[in-house]
Design a protein around this motif. Sequence first.
Motif, PDB file in Angstrom:
ATOM      1  N   PRO A 198      38.950  45.528  36.188  1.00 11.94           N
ATOM      2  CA  PRO A 198      40.168  44.892  36.693  1.00 11.94           C
ATOM      3  C   PRO A 198      41.339  45.111  35.735  1.00 11.94           C
ATOM      4  O   PRO A 198      41.217  44.856  34.534  1.00 11.94           O
ATOM      5  N   LEU A 199      42.459  45.572  36.276  1.00 11.37           N
ATOM      6  CA  LEU A 199      43.634  45.865  35.457  1.00 11.37           C
ATOM      7  C   LEU A 199      44.781  44.908  35.735  1.00 11.37           C
ATOM      8  O   LEU A 199      45.690  44.769  34.919  1.00 11.37           O
ATOM      9  N   GLY A 200      44.750  44.270  36.894  1.00 13.86           N
ATOM     10  CA  GLY A 200      45.822  43.349  37.227  1.00 13.86           C
ATOM     11  C   GLY A 200      45.745  42.896  38.662  1.00 13.86           C
ATOM     12  O   GLY A 200      44.895  43.366  39.450  1.00 13.86           O
ATOM     13  N   LEU A 201      46.606  41.959  39.013  1.00  4.03           N
ATOM     14  CA  LEU A 201      46.729  41.467  40.384  1.00  4.03           C
ATOM     15  C   LEU A 201      48.152  41.726  40.864  1.00  4.03           C
ATOM     16  O   LEU A 201      49.110  41.561  40.110  1.00  4.03           O
ATOM     17  N   ILE A 215      47.031  39.898  48.631  1.00  2.25           N
ATOM     18  CA  ILE A 215      46.817  39.975  47.189  1.00  2.25           C
ATOM     19  C   ILE A 215      45.984  41.228  46.936  1.00  2.25           C
ATOM     20  O   ILE A 215      44.957  41.445  47.598  1.00  2.25           O
ATOM     21  N   TYR A 216      46.425  42.042  45.991  1.00  4.63           N
ATOM     22  CA  TYR A 216      45.732  43.289  45.701  1.00  4.63           C
ATOM     23  C   TYR A 216      45.141  43.260  44.298  1.00  4.63           C
ATOM     24  O   TYR A 216      45.783  42.779  43.354  1.00  4.63           O
ATOM     25  N   VAL A 217      43.929  43.786  44.176  1.00  4.47           N
ATOM     26  CA  VAL A 217      43.279  43.929  42.875  1.00  4.47           C
ATOM     27  C   VAL A 217      43.540  45.347  42.391  1.00  4.47           C
ATOM     28  O   VAL A 217      43.138  46.322  43.042  1.00  4.47           O
ATOM     29  N   ILE A 218      44.235  45.469  41.283  1.00  6.80           N
ATOM     30  CA  ILE A 218      44.494  46.775  40.684  1.00  6.80           C
ATOM     31  C   ILE A 218      43.340  47.054  39.727  1.00  6.80           C
ATOM     32  O   ILE A 218      43.090  46.268  38.809  1.00  6.80           O
ATOM     33  N   CYS A 219      42.646  48.158  39.923  1.00  7.22           N
ATOM     34  CA  CYS A 219      41.425  48.389  39.143  1.00  7.22           C
ATOM     35  C   CYS A 219      41.032  49.873  39.158  1.00  7.22           C
ATOM     36  O   CYS A 219      41.636  50.683  39.880  1.00  7.22           O
ATOM     37  N   THR A 220      40.039  50.191  38.369  1.00 10.40           N
ATOM     38  CA  THR A 220      39.369  51.492  38.443  1.00 10.40           C
ATOM     39  C   THR A 220      37.890  51.234  38.645  1.00 10.40           C
ATOM     40  O   THR A 220      37.369  50.178  38.246  1.00 10.40           O
ATOM     41  N   PHE A 221      37.199  52.190  39.281  1.00  7.83           N
ATOM     42  CA  PHE A 221      35.746  52.111  39.351  1.00  7.83           C
ATOM     43  C   PHE A 221      35.191  52.609  38.017  1.00  7.83           C
ATOM     44  O   PHE A 221      35.766  53.516  37.401  1.00  7.83           O
ATOM     45  N   ALA A 222      34.127  51.995  37.544  1.00  8.40           N
ATOM     46  CA  ALA A 222      33.527  52.376  36.265  1.00  8.40           C
ATOM     47  C   ALA A 222      33.218  53.875  36.258  1.00  8.40           C
ATOM     48  O   ALA A 222      32.641  54.408  37.214  1.00  8.40           O
ATOM     49  N   GLY A 223      33.647  54.563  35.206  1.00  8.19           N
ATOM     50  CA  GLY A 223      33.395  55.992  35.079  1.00  8.19           C
ATOM     51  C   GLY A 223      34.468  56.857  35.722  1.00  8.19           C
ATOM     52  O   GLY A 223      34.365  58.085  35.685  1.00  8.19           O
ATOM     53  N   GLU A 257      38.892  57.554  36.474  1.00  7.96           N
ATOM     54  CA  GLU A 257      40.240  57.350  35.952  1.00  7.96           C
ATOM     55  C   GLU A 257      41.220  56.932  37.044  1.00  7.96           C
ATOM     56  O   GLU A 257      42.287  56.391  36.745  1.00  7.96           O
ATOM     57  N   LEU A 258      40.866  57.172  38.304  1.00  5.25           N
ATOM     58  CA  LEU A 258      41.785  56.877  39.406  1.00  5.25           C
ATOM     59  C   LEU A 258      42.042  55.380  39.517  1.00  5.25           C
ATOM     60  O   LEU A 258      41.108  54.585  39.640  1.00  5.25           O
ATOM     61  N   VAL A 259      43.311  55.003  39.459  1.00  3.88           N
ATOM     62  CA  VAL A 259      43.684  53.596  39.588  1.00  3.88           C
ATOM     63  C   VAL A 259      43.799  53.269  41.076  1.00  3.88           C
ATOM     64  O   VAL A 259      44.517  53.930  41.819  1.00  3.88           O
ATOM     65  N   ARG A 260      43.088  52.236  41.497  1.00  8.89           N
ATOM     66  CA  ARG A 260      43.041  51.867  42.909  1.00  8.89           C
ATOM     67  C   ARG A 260      43.733  50.518  43.141  1.00  8.89           C
ATOM     68  O   ARG A 260      43.776  49.668  42.247  1.00  8.89           O
ATOM     69  N   THR A 261      44.217  50.353  44.349  1.00 11.48           N
ATOM     70  CA  THR A 261      44.840  49.101  44.774  1.00 11.48           C
ATOM     71  C   THR A 261      44.042  48.592  45.965  1.00 11.48           C
ATOM     72  O   THR A 261      44.166  49.116  47.072  1.00 11.48           O
ATOM     73  N   LEU A 262      43.218  47.575  45.728  1.00 12.78           N
ATOM     74  CA  LEU A 262      42.273  47.112  46.744  1.00 12.78           C
ATOM     75  C   LEU A 262      42.654  45.724  47.258  1.00 12.78           C
ATOM     76  O   LEU A 262      42.776  44.780  46.472  1.00 12.78           O
ATOM     77  N   PRO A 263      42.847  45.568  48.568  1.00 11.13           N
ATOM     78  CA  PRO A 263      43.166  44.250  49.138  1.00 11.13           C
ATOM     79  C   PRO A 263      42.028  43.260  48.888  1.00 11.13           C
ATOM     80  O   PRO A 263      40.856  43.572  49.153  1.00 11.13           O
ATOM     81  N   LEU A 264      42.367  42.096  48.384  1.00 10.28           N
ATOM     82  CA  LEU A 264      41.349  41.110  48.033  1.00 10.28           C
ATOM     83  C   LEU A 264      40.546  40.641  49.246  1.00 10.28           C
ATOM     84  O   LEU A 264      39.376  40.281  49.119  1.00 10.28           O
ATOM     85  N   GLN A 265      41.161  40.647  50.437  1.00 11.74           N
ATOM     86  CA  GLN A 265      40.449  40.162  51.614  1.00 11.74           C
ATOM     87  C   GLN A 265      39.275  41.062  52.015  1.00 11.74           C
ATOM     88  O   GLN A 265      38.434  40.668  52.813  1.00 11.74           O
ATOM     89  N   ARG A 266      39.196  42.269  51.443  1.00  4.68           N
ATOM     90  CA  ARG A 266      38.101  43.180  51.792  1.00  4.68           C
ATOM     91  C   ARG A 266      36.916  43.068  50.842  1.00  4.68           C
ATOM     92  O   ARG A 266      35.924  43.778  51.004  1.00  4.68           O
ATOM     93  N   PHE A 267      37.044  42.201  49.833  1.00  4.92           N
ATOM     94  CA  PHE A 267      35.909  41.979  48.947  1.00  4.92           C
ATOM     95  C   PHE A 267      34.920  41.038  49.620  1.00  4.92           C
ATOM     96  O   PHE A 267      35.301  40.021  50.199  1.00  4.92           O
ATOM     97  N   ALA A 278      36.130  45.603  29.940  1.00  2.00           N
ATOM     98  CA  ALA A 278      36.847  46.431  30.903  1.00  2.00           C
ATOM     99  C   ALA A 278      37.543  47.589  30.193  1.00  2.00           C
ATOM    100  O   ALA A 278      38.060  47.436  29.081  1.00  2.00           O
ATOM    101  N   VAL A 279      37.545  48.733  30.834  1.00  2.00           N
ATOM    102  CA  VAL A 279      38.166  49.934  30.274  1.00  2.00           C
ATOM    103  C   VAL A 279      39.521  50.136  30.941  1.00  2.00           C
ATOM    104  O   VAL A 279      39.618  50.227  32.174  1.00  2.00           O
ATOM    105  N   VAL A 280      40.566  50.206  30.124  1.00  2.00           N
ATOM    106  CA  VAL A 280      41.918  50.394  30.644  1.00  2.00           C
ATOM    107  C   VAL A 280      42.337  51.841  30.408  1.00  2.00           C
ATOM    108  O   VAL A 280      42.276  52.321  29.270  1.00  2.00           O
ATOM    109  N   PRO A 281      42.769  52.564  31.438  1.00  2.00           N
ATOM    110  CA  PRO A 281      43.193  53.967  31.278  1.00  2.00           C
ATOM    111  C   PRO A 281      44.348  54.093  30.288  1.00  2.00           C
ATOM    112  O   PRO A 281      45.225  53.222  30.223  1.00  2.00           O
TER     113      PRO A 281
END
Length: 361
Positions: free
Chosen positions: A211-214, A221-229, A231-241, A252-255
């Motif tokens: 997790p990198l931010g909200l 509400i979007y979760v800004i994150c990368t998948f482990a392993g 580098e691509l930064v993703r923006t994932l809608p929280l309602q889909r979790f 957590a690893v920050v690019p």
Amino acid sequence: MDQRTTGPDGKRGQAAITRDRRNRLHAKIAAAGKTGITTAELEFFLQEEGFKEDIRTVQRDVKHLRDDHEIVMVEGDPAPRWSLAKTSRLNLTETLAKPPTVDPKLLKSARVALSIVTLYEQASHLLHQAALDDLEEQYQSSKQLLEKHLRHEGRWLGKVVMGTQQLQLRQAQINERWLHEVQLALLGAYQLEALYYSQNSAQEKRKVINPLGLSYQDSSIYVICTFAGEELVRTLPLQRFREIKPMSAREAVVPAGFNLKAHTQRLVEPGAITLKLRINEKMRRRLDPSETPLAEHQCFTRLDEKWWLLECETTYSQGLVWWVLSHGESLEVLEPARLRQKVGQCVTTTASYYANNPDFG
């Protein structure tokens, strides 16, 4: 609240309340002038001022003021009406010129409360309700403070409204527990294991995320994150979790070079661009420095009777594209050419939908 009307426990005594009530009635009768005012109207006035007394109490107060030769009954009216007596100690001019005094400390508290109420209600137009829930207690206590002192500060409630000119979608339904888990992971800088539903594949996928931010955007509400392993930064809608589990032992690893603000702004390209717009008179007035300017430093040049040239430095973001499109025929992008081309493509495609103007019956 005048400290002279309070007892040792800080609460107002009954004698002080009665004196305050009668002084208000006295001033109201004085303000009514020669035509006077009825007892029923005085009762309604007290209710607006926040008093809960019934008509009998008002009648006793009126009798008290009459016995003290402060008020008299207006002659020639079938319904008893009361006006100020000539012998009254009340100075009508001063009464009308000076509003009831409010203790400075109480006034400051009420203003702070009003600011909290205003900020909360304004934020409700911008943020998801789940993001506001942690402030609900402060919001309600502020409203209660204003309502408690209805005779003064309570009048402010309902006199400040918030809104937006943009159409708002209904808020996405989220699991607040997942929001709290993400918040805690951001504070603790650890990874999360998540079950996420992908709309593209229409499948649920279990991933370890950094997790990198909200990002609170409009109704989601979007979760800004990368998948482990990755580098691509993703923006994932929280309602889909569908599920989130903390992995507090895994940092957590920050690019490298990641900037949350730049990412959420959805910049089309980094750095500033020189923007040149042809705008009409109405848009010129709206973007005037004394109103709501587009940029801190901007220049207007008249082109003809209807059009102006606006020049300024700004960022080339998706938001800029949407803003330009939202104003339709009020403006035209002249430069940069790449932005003009992008807007032109969108307008051309949109216009094609309506070109044939089919009859839908």
